[in-house]
Structure formats: structure tokens, C-alpha cells
Design a protein around this motif. Sequence first.
Motif, PDB file in Angstrom:
ATOM      1  N   ALA A  69       3.055 -42.836 -11.709  1.00  0.00           N
ATOM      2  CA  ALA A  69       2.927 -44.288 -11.542  1.00  0.00           C
ATOM      3  C   ALA A  69       4.453 -44.666 -10.249  1.00  0.00           C
ATOM      4  O   ALA A  69       3.875 -44.980  -9.512  1.00  0.00           O
ATOM      5  N   GLU A  70       5.321 -44.240 -11.349  1.00  0.00           N
ATOM      6  CA  GLU A  70       6.312 -43.847 -10.709  1.00  0.00           C
ATOM      7  C   GLU A  70       6.939 -43.638  -9.137  1.00  0.00           C
ATOM      8  O   GLU A  70       7.252 -44.037  -8.348  1.00  0.00           O
ATOM      9  N   GLU A  71       5.270 -42.331  -9.571  1.00  0.00           N
ATOM     10  CA  GLU A  71       5.479 -41.487  -8.078  1.00  0.00           C
ATOM     11  C   GLU A  71       4.781 -42.988  -6.863  1.00  0.00           C
ATOM     12  O   GLU A  71       4.944 -42.361  -6.067  1.00  0.00           O
ATOM     13  N   LEU A  72       4.205 -43.004  -6.614  1.00  0.00           N
ATOM     14  CA  LEU A  72       3.235 -44.177  -6.099  1.00  0.00           C
ATOM     15  C   LEU A  72       3.670 -45.427  -5.825  1.00  0.00           C
ATOM     16  O   LEU A  72       3.301 -45.485  -5.016  1.00  0.00           O
ATOM     17  N   TYR A  73       4.585 -45.715  -6.336  1.00  0.00           N
ATOM     18  CA  TYR A  73       4.797 -47.241  -7.471  1.00  0.00           C
ATOM     19  C   TYR A  73       6.725 -47.417  -6.369  1.00  0.00           C
ATOM     20  O   TYR A  73       7.308 -48.100  -5.680  1.00  0.00           O
ATOM     21  N   LYS A  74       6.327 -45.399  -5.121  1.00  0.00           N
ATOM     22  CA  LYS A  74       7.836 -45.871  -4.413  1.00  0.00           C
ATOM     23  C   LYS A  74       7.497 -46.974  -3.094  1.00  0.00           C
ATOM     24  O   LYS A  74       8.172 -47.090  -2.597  1.00  0.00           O
ATOM     25  N   VAL A  75       6.450 -46.606  -2.729  1.00  0.00           N
ATOM     26  CA  VAL A  75       5.995 -47.613  -1.373  1.00  0.00           C
ATOM     27  C   VAL A  75       5.414 -48.857  -1.862  1.00  0.00           C
ATOM     28  O   VAL A  75       5.253 -49.749  -0.787  1.00  0.00           O
ATOM     29  N   ALA A  76       5.868 -49.150  -2.659  1.00  0.00           N
ATOM     30  CA  ALA A  76       5.422 -50.540  -3.391  1.00  0.00           C
ATOM     31  C   ALA A  76       5.632 -51.951  -2.515  1.00  0.00           C
ATOM     32  O   ALA A  76       6.764 -51.974  -1.471  1.00  0.00           O
ATOM     33  N   GLU A 131       6.071 -56.222 -12.486  1.00  0.00           N
ATOM     34  CA  GLU A 131       6.378 -55.566 -13.728  1.00  0.00           C
ATOM     35  C   GLU A 131       5.702 -54.740 -14.544  1.00  0.00           C
ATOM     36  O   GLU A 131       5.603 -54.032 -15.781  1.00  0.00           O
ATOM     37  N   LEU A 132       4.149 -54.468 -13.666  1.00  0.00           N
ATOM     38  CA  LEU A 132       3.265 -53.994 -14.203  1.00  0.00           C
ATOM     39  C   LEU A 132       3.025 -53.222 -14.729  1.00  0.00           C
ATOM     40  O   LEU A 132       2.389 -52.448 -15.715  1.00  0.00           O
ATOM     41  N   THR A 133       3.980 -52.060 -14.304  1.00  0.00           N
ATOM     42  CA  THR A 133       4.294 -50.306 -14.673  1.00  0.00           C
ATOM     43  C   THR A 133       5.132 -50.315 -15.485  1.00  0.00           C
ATOM     44  O   THR A 133       5.024 -49.075 -16.243  1.00  0.00           O
ATOM     45  N   SER A 134       5.776 -51.573 -16.414  1.00  0.00           N
ATOM     46  CA  SER A 134       6.455 -51.772 -17.493  1.00  0.00           C
ATOM     47  C   SER A 134       5.901 -51.624 -19.159  1.00  0.00           C
ATOM     48  O   SER A 134       6.283 -51.270 -19.882  1.00  0.00           O
ATOM     49  N   THR A 135       4.282 -51.850 -18.706  1.00  0.00           N
ATOM     50  CA  THR A 135       3.688 -51.090 -20.037  1.00  0.00           C
ATOM     51  C   THR A 135       3.381 -49.912 -20.647  1.00  0.00           C
ATOM     52  O   THR A 135       2.534 -49.694 -21.616  1.00  0.00           O
ATOM     53  N   GLY A 178       0.004 -65.473 -16.434  1.00  0.00           N
ATOM     54  CA  GLY A 178       0.660 -64.977 -15.855  1.00  0.00           C
ATOM     55  C   GLY A 178       1.593 -65.427 -14.693  1.00  0.00           C
ATOM     56  O   GLY A 178       2.277 -65.108 -14.054  1.00  0.00           O
ATOM     57  N   ALA A 179       2.042 -66.242 -15.317  1.00  0.00           N
ATOM     58  CA  ALA A 179       3.063 -67.118 -14.198  1.00  0.00           C
ATOM     59  C   ALA A 179       4.673 -66.763 -14.574  1.00  0.00           C
ATOM     60  O   ALA A 179       5.519 -67.232 -13.333  1.00  0.00           O
ATOM     61  N   SER A 180       4.840 -65.867 -15.093  1.00  0.00           N
ATOM     62  CA  SER A 180       6.378 -66.100 -15.191  1.00  0.00           C
ATOM     63  C   SER A 180       6.721 -65.114 -14.671  1.00  0.00           C
ATOM     64  O   SER A 180       8.672 -65.391 -14.693  1.00  0.00           O
ATOM     65  N   SER A 181       6.869 -64.569 -14.476  1.00  0.00           N
ATOM     66  CA  SER A 181       7.261 -62.955 -13.099  1.00  0.00           C
ATOM     67  C   SER A 181       5.277 -62.281 -12.288  1.00  0.00           C
ATOM     68  O   SER A 181       5.185 -63.409 -11.916  1.00  0.00           O
ATOM     69  N   GLY A 182       6.571 -61.856 -11.603  1.00  0.00           N
ATOM     70  CA  GLY A 182       5.316 -60.776 -10.049  1.00  0.00           C
ATOM     71  C   GLY A 182       4.515 -61.781 -10.037  1.00  0.00           C
ATOM     72  O   GLY A 182       5.137 -62.578  -9.019  1.00  0.00           O
ATOM     73  N   LEU A 183       3.450 -61.518  -9.442  1.00  0.00           N
ATOM     74  CA  LEU A 183       2.167 -62.143  -8.691  1.00  0.00           C
ATOM     75  C   LEU A 183       2.530 -63.482  -9.034  1.00  0.00           C
ATOM     76  O   LEU A 183       1.946 -64.383  -8.140  1.00  0.00           O
ATOM     77  N   LEU A 189      -2.883 -56.384 -18.100  1.00  0.00           N
ATOM     78  CA  LEU A 189      -2.119 -55.397 -18.277  1.00  0.00           C
ATOM     79  C   LEU A 189      -2.046 -53.838 -17.702  1.00  0.00           C
ATOM     80  O   LEU A 189      -3.500 -54.003 -17.175  1.00  0.00           O
ATOM     81  N   MET A 190      -1.297 -53.139 -17.900  1.00  0.00           N
ATOM     82  CA  MET A 190      -1.826 -51.470 -17.355  1.00  0.00           C
ATOM     83  C   MET A 190      -0.919 -50.276 -17.838  1.00  0.00           C
ATOM     84  O   MET A 190      -0.132 -50.042 -17.352  1.00  0.00           O
ATOM     85  N   PRO A 191      -1.026 -50.078 -19.427  1.00  0.00           N
ATOM     86  CA  PRO A 191      -0.727 -49.336 -19.441  1.00  0.00           C
ATOM     87  C   PRO A 191      -1.260 -48.123 -20.096  1.00  0.00           C
ATOM     88  O   PRO A 191      -2.569 -47.799 -20.538  1.00  0.00           O
ATOM     89  N   LEU A 192      -1.638 -47.277 -18.523  1.00  0.00           N
ATOM     90  CA  LEU A 192      -1.925 -46.600 -18.200  1.00  0.00           C
ATOM     91  C   LEU A 192      -1.794 -44.496 -19.411  1.00  0.00           C
ATOM     92  O   LEU A 192      -1.105 -45.550 -19.555  1.00  0.00           O
ATOM     93  N   ALA A 193      -3.037 -43.749 -19.650  1.00  0.00           N
ATOM     94  CA  ALA A 193      -2.694 -42.746 -20.250  1.00  0.00           C
ATOM     95  C   ALA A 193      -4.455 -42.138 -19.728  1.00  0.00           C
ATOM     96  O   ALA A 193      -5.156 -43.255 -19.946  1.00  0.00           O
TER      97      ALA A 193
END
Length: 249
Positions: free
Chosen positions: A208-215, A194-198, A17-22, A97-101
Motif C-alpha cells: 500500500a505504501e508503494e501504491l500510495y506514493k502517487v496519491a 488516513e485509510l492506509t493507517s488501519t 466519516g467527516a472527521s478527516s480525509g474525504l 476501513l481498509m485493513p488489507l491482508a
Amino acid sequence: MTTANDQITGKVVIITGASSGLGEATARRLSERGAKLVLAARREDRLVKLTEELKANGGEAIWQTTDVTDRKQVEALAKIAKDTFGRIDVLVNNAGLMPLAPLDALKVDEWDQMVDVNIKGVMYGIAAVLPIMREQHSGHVINLSSVAGHKVFPGAAVYCATKYAVRALSEGLRMEAGDEIRSTNISPGAIATELTSTITDPTAAEAAEELYKVAIDADAVARAIVYAIEQPHDVDINEIILRPTAQEL
């Protein structure tokens, strides 16, 4: 006297997973510290760009397109690392991946994806490097779990289950590894990646958008990974949980 930097310089580190993020942030940090990097992800263009940038700055790195859900590709990744650098010192199992539902949404295909990437991908990584680490009598496996691997959240049951599994794998490896191989489990909270994008479920995406306001920046996790690696061989950092200071959950 041995410095902390000496514990990283020259170490061969595979990062999935080296192409982005962590993964990208960790690659940058470790390259600065003199590690020899093997960068893996599915997006070849990003891997090439990152590798070229690190090399232009004096780093040593190679890349390999890898889908961690394919055991043969993960085995090939470990092989190219050993063939190129002669050993594997650290595996950073970062792809996820994190496709929450909610469970009622019955997004079974997404459940399968999470199991394949978040659990099987970690297991395939361990399987690919463990024999090499046993042969060289040293090694370090760093698995990326999540705060969701410590606490279950509504709308995240399957994701949480996969991250609990990562924690179990990390602890099981620690118990079985003996005094030659180290095992670290890192559990981040809300990190700007980019984790929330899935996430395809509208309700889950809004939460998730609300939680990640403090990311916080991905480099916070990269620094934790560096900290775990730079310890002397007889020090095994088993568990790190890190969140934004403002994150309540």
C-alpha cells in the motif's frame, strides 16, 4: 436562470466519516457552496473543531458522534438532521476501513470490521434516510466505493468484496428509486487520507505504501461529489471512477 451553485445552496447534507480525509474535504467544499451540513464520525474532538471552523467562515453545520456499525446511532443521526433542518437532501456514505491482508493471514476480526463498516454502515445509512427522502419526494445518496470495487487486488480480497457490495447497493438503489431519488457511486483510487493507517499486515502495508506514493489530495474526490450534487434534479450521475494520473492499477 438557475446556476450550478443554486443546486447546492441550502441543501441539507449528511456526511459520515467527516472527521478527516474525504469526509472533511467534502465538508469544506460543500460549506463553501452554501450547504447545511450534518457531520458524523466517531472522533468528537475533530468533529467539534471542523464544525466550529466551518461556522467561523460563515457556514452552517452541526455534528453528531456516530458509529455507523450501530444502526440506532445512524437512525439518531438522520433524526437530528431532520429535526434541525427539516429535511435531508443528500447522504454521503463515506465512512470506511481498509485493513488489507492476504486471506491466509486469517485476520477474521478485521474482515468483520470491514463488513460492519463498509457494507452495513452503508446499508444503515440508506435505511435511515430513505423513508425521509420518499416522504419529501426527493433525495440523493452518494456511496463511496473504490477502484477496489471494480478490480480485485491480491491481499485485498475482503476489502474488494466490501467495495463491490457498495457498488451493488448503489446500483440497486438507482434501479428502485424511481425518478425522485438519485444514486451516485464514487470509486476513488489512491487518495491521501488516513485509510492506509488501519493496515496491520506488514506485507500489505508495504504494498500500500508503494501504491500510495502517487496519491492525490482528498479534495479531488470532494470536487467529484460536488459535481454529482450540483446537477439538476433530472440528471443522475451514477458512477465516477477517479485515480491519480500516475496510478497504473
